[in-house]
Design an enzyme around this catalytic site. Structure first.
Site, PDB file in Angstrom:
ATOM      1  N   GLU A   1      -6.155 -30.895  18.132  1.00 11.90           N
ATOM      2  CA  GLU A   1      -6.154 -29.747  18.094  1.00 11.90           C
ATOM      3  C   GLU A   1      -6.792 -28.815  19.146  1.00 11.90           C
ATOM      4  O   GLU A   1      -8.155 -28.874  18.927  1.00 11.90           O
ATOM      5  CB  GLU A   1      -6.109 -28.898  16.796  1.00 11.90           C
ATOM      6  CG  GLU A   1      -5.430 -27.462  16.738  1.00 11.90           C
ATOM      7  CD  GLU A   1      -5.229 -26.654  15.690  1.00 11.90           C
ATOM      8  OE1 GLU A   1      -5.185 -27.403  14.461  1.00 11.90           O
ATOM      9  OE2 GLU A   1      -5.014 -25.404  15.494  1.00 11.90           O
TER      10      GLU A   1
ATOM     11  N   LYS B   1      -6.909 -23.821   5.784  1.00 10.37           N
ATOM     12  CA  LYS B   1      -6.841 -24.765   6.655  1.00 10.37           C
ATOM     13  C   LYS B   1      -7.708 -24.591   7.894  1.00 10.37           C
ATOM     14  O   LYS B   1      -7.985 -25.759   8.513  1.00 10.37           O
ATOM     15  CB  LYS B   1      -5.192 -24.779   6.966  1.00 10.37           C
ATOM     16  CG  LYS B   1      -4.646 -25.721   7.960  1.00 10.37           C
ATOM     17  CD  LYS B   1      -4.884 -25.565   9.396  1.00 10.37           C
ATOM     18  CE  LYS B   1      -4.618 -26.790  10.349  1.00 10.37           C
ATOM     19  NZ  LYS B   1      -4.683 -26.577  11.684  1.00 10.37           N
TER      20      LYS B   1
ATOM     21  N   ASP C   1     -14.216 -40.100   4.630  1.00  8.58           N
ATOM     22  CA  ASP C   1     -12.971 -39.961   3.979  1.00  8.58           C
ATOM     23  C   ASP C   1     -12.586 -38.505   3.848  1.00  8.58           C
ATOM     24  O   ASP C   1     -12.922 -37.820   2.961  1.00  8.58           O
ATOM     25  CB  ASP C   1     -12.961 -40.605   2.595  1.00  8.58           C
ATOM     26  CG  ASP C   1     -11.769 -40.660   1.866  1.00  8.58           C
ATOM     27  OD1 ASP C   1     -10.648 -39.792   2.485  1.00  8.58           O
ATOM     28  OD2 ASP C   1     -11.490 -41.342   1.083  1.00  8.58           O
TER      29      ASP C   1
ATOM     30  N   HIS D   1      -5.889 -18.965  22.997  1.00  6.86           N
ATOM     31  CA  HIS D   1      -5.318 -20.149  22.852  1.00  6.86           C
ATOM     32  C   HIS D   1      -4.335 -20.595  24.044  1.00  6.86           C
ATOM     33  O   HIS D   1      -4.063 -21.613  24.217  1.00  6.86           O
ATOM     34  CB  HIS D   1      -4.314 -20.520  21.295  1.00  6.86           C
ATOM     35  CG  HIS D   1      -5.170 -20.345  20.087  1.00  6.86           C
ATOM     36  ND1 HIS D   1      -4.525 -21.133  18.964  1.00  6.86           N
ATOM     37  CD2 HIS D   1      -6.539 -20.276  20.001  1.00  6.86           C
ATOM     38  CE1 HIS D   1      -5.530 -21.017  18.195  1.00  6.86           C
ATOM     39  NE2 HIS D   1      -6.662 -20.543  18.702  1.00  6.86           N
TER      40      HIS D   1
HETATM   41  C1  MEV Z   1      -4.925 -23.015  13.024  1.00  6.95           C
HETATM   42  O1  MEV Z   1      -5.192 -24.186  13.105  1.00  6.95           O
HETATM   43  C2  MEV Z   1      -5.900 -22.100  12.160  1.00  6.95           C
HETATM   44  C3  MEV Z   1      -5.623 -20.555  11.696  1.00  6.95           C
HETATM   45  O2  MEV Z   1      -4.298 -20.600  11.432  1.00  6.95           O
HETATM   46  C4  MEV Z   1      -6.566 -20.175  10.682  1.00  6.95           C
HETATM   47  C5  MEV Z   1      -6.273 -18.989  10.127  1.00  6.95           C
HETATM   48  O3  MEV Z   1      -5.337 -18.420  10.253  1.00  6.95           O
HETATM   49  O4  MEV Z   1      -7.315 -18.408   9.706  1.00  6.95           O
HETATM   50  C6  MEV Z   1      -5.870 -19.843  13.050  1.00  6.95           C
END
Ligand code: MEV
Length: 451
Positions: free
Chosen positions: A99, A283, A299, A400
């Site tokens: 990513e 995430k 892992d 981004h």
């Molecule tokens: C993207 O990979 C991760 C985000 O969505 C995390 C977040 O919203 O805190 C930018």
């Protein structure tokens, strides 16, 4: 030839690291790939062979030994998270991830954290849990007492399965019983073996131990052992990291700095209260942790399982981090903390077998599994800070844009040496789509041919 290579390395590193070995590598991202490789090779004192593993350490023959039905290898970009200061020591974080912007975000956030002295971390001993499921137990309470009373015998049996682990200071740490009175198939008794796995992740050791004690548990309880397997909710094996950043680090204007820091604390409250947001928030944390797990041969599915189960430990799925405004020694500051289960090893498994994982561990320079877990916790916290800062300030798409533009250009089949040119136009047009990249590339090719 080799001499010339070393010379280049030294002059590069002295440019990037003029005084001492610091991970604060300003402008690292703008260096050509070869110069970055050279700088990291010198940082970690990599041999020529180790450096070569950065672009393909695994061989088909090795892959064939690692998994069944192997037909090849799948590569990922391997980058370096810079600027990390953890417990007063500088680290470079090896990160394998597809990513865009993840690695950049770590570097940016770690630079912010340096304004408050970097990250402070800690961890528990590497205690893992092995579970034995006992069914058809005549009396759960009596059986539970019998198991607890047999602690010394069970301990000896467990330790006899892992003499080298015991010799290294690990081994049996205790027994727990968990009667489950109400399940879809009726009552059952769950027995936990607690085992310190030291520098190993420990899955094999735990699974061997639970299989070895199951017959004894059957005779102690009068029950029938069904599952005998480790738990991935490794809540006895946790790592944590903290940082305190003066709000002035977030913007030159103090009011704006405070507002960004407050935005981060407000964002955290959202993730604490709302599982829909918490999933995305966490995430983002795992965006920092998984790439190090992958790069070091750990892992990452086990780590993911443990992290998310831990995030729901009070019955609601919540944020794994805590960000709040505090009174710092020099004025208002943002305090951040993460704590999560991190079952990682630096010996055994793919960590030992995969040549690039060995190189990644050397770049990190960690000497224990706990130190690795603490670095991963700090990087998770940094990654979360990077995401929340961008979300609370300019929005995530802004930063981004350039990176996604490069991916869109690659997806449109633009050759690697032309990607920056096409991506620059996509970003300038604020229209980051592969279809537009293809149009721009076709037009540029046409112009080039006319010249
Ligand atoms: C993207 O990979 C991760 C985000 O969505 C995390 C977040 O919203 O805190 C930018």
């Amino acid at each position: 030839m080799a001499g010339a290579f070393r010379l280049t390395v030294y002059s590069l590193v002295s440019d990037l690291m003029p005084e001492k070995k610091t991970s604060r590598l300003s402008g690292f991202y703008a260096k050509p790939l070869t110069e970055r490789i050279a700088a990291v090779s010198e940082w970690a004192e990599l041999s020529v062979v180790e450096t070569a593993t950065l672009s393909g350490g695994l061989t088909p023959a090795l892959a064939n030994q690692m998994v069944e039905n192997a037909i090849g290898m799948f590569a990922l970009p391997f980058g370096i998270g810079v600027n990390l200061l953890i417990n007063g020591r500088d680290y470079l974080a090896p990160m394998a991830v597809e990513e865009p912007s993840v690695i950049a975000a770590v570097g940016n956030a770690a630079r912010l954290a340096r304004a408050g002295g970097g990250f402070q971390t800690g961890s528990t001993p590497s205690v893992m849990i092995g579970q034995v499921q006992l069914l058809d137990v005549p009396d759960l309470a009596v059986a539970a007492q019998a198991v607890l009373a047999a602690d010394p015998v069970l301990g000896k049996l467990v330790d006899s399965q892992m003499p080298s682990m015991v010799a290294r200071g690990g081994g049996f740490r205790g027994i727990e019983v968990r009667p489950l009175h109400d399940t879809p198939v009726g009552p059952m008794l769950i027995v936990h073996l607690l085992i310190d796995c030291m520098d190993a992740m420990g899955a094999n050791v735990i699974n061997t131990a639970v299989e070895a004690v199951a017959p004894l548990l059957e005779s102690l309880t009068g029950g029938r052992a069904n599952l005998r397997i480790l738990s991935n909710l490794t809540d006895r094996r946790r790592a944590w990291a903290e940082c305190t950043i003066p709000v002035s680090a977030f913007a030159t204007d103090p009011v704006e700095g405070f507002s960004v820091a407050k935005g981060i604390a407000d964002a955290n409250a959202f993730a604490w209260a709302d599982p829909y947001r918490a999933a995305t928030h966490n995430k983002g944390i795992m965006n920092g942790i998984d790439p190090i797990a992958i790069a070091t041969g750990n892992d990452w599915r086990a780590i993911e399982a443990g992290a998310h189960a831990y995030a729901a430990r009070d019955g609601q799925y919540r944020s794994l981090t805590d960000w709040r405004l505090v009174d710092g020694s020099g004025g208002p500051a943002l305090f951040g903390r993460i704590e999560l289960p991190l079952a990682v090893g630096i010996v055994g498994g793919a960590t030992r077998v995969h040549p690039t994982a060995q190189t990644a561990l050397k770049i990190l320079g960690v000497t224990t599994a706990r130190e690795l877990a603490e670095v991963m916790a700090a990087v998770g916290l940094a990654q979360n800070l990077g995401a929340l800062r961008a979300l609370a300030a300019e929005g995530i798409q802004h930063g981004h844009m350039a990176l996604h533009a490069r991916q869109a250009a690659l997806a449109a089949g633009v050759p690697a040496d032309q990607v920056d040119r096409v991506a620059a136009q996509l970003a300038a047009e604020e229209n980051v789509k592969a279809s537009r990249a293809a149009e721009i590339w076709a037009a540029q090719r046409g112009e080039d041919n006319e010249q």
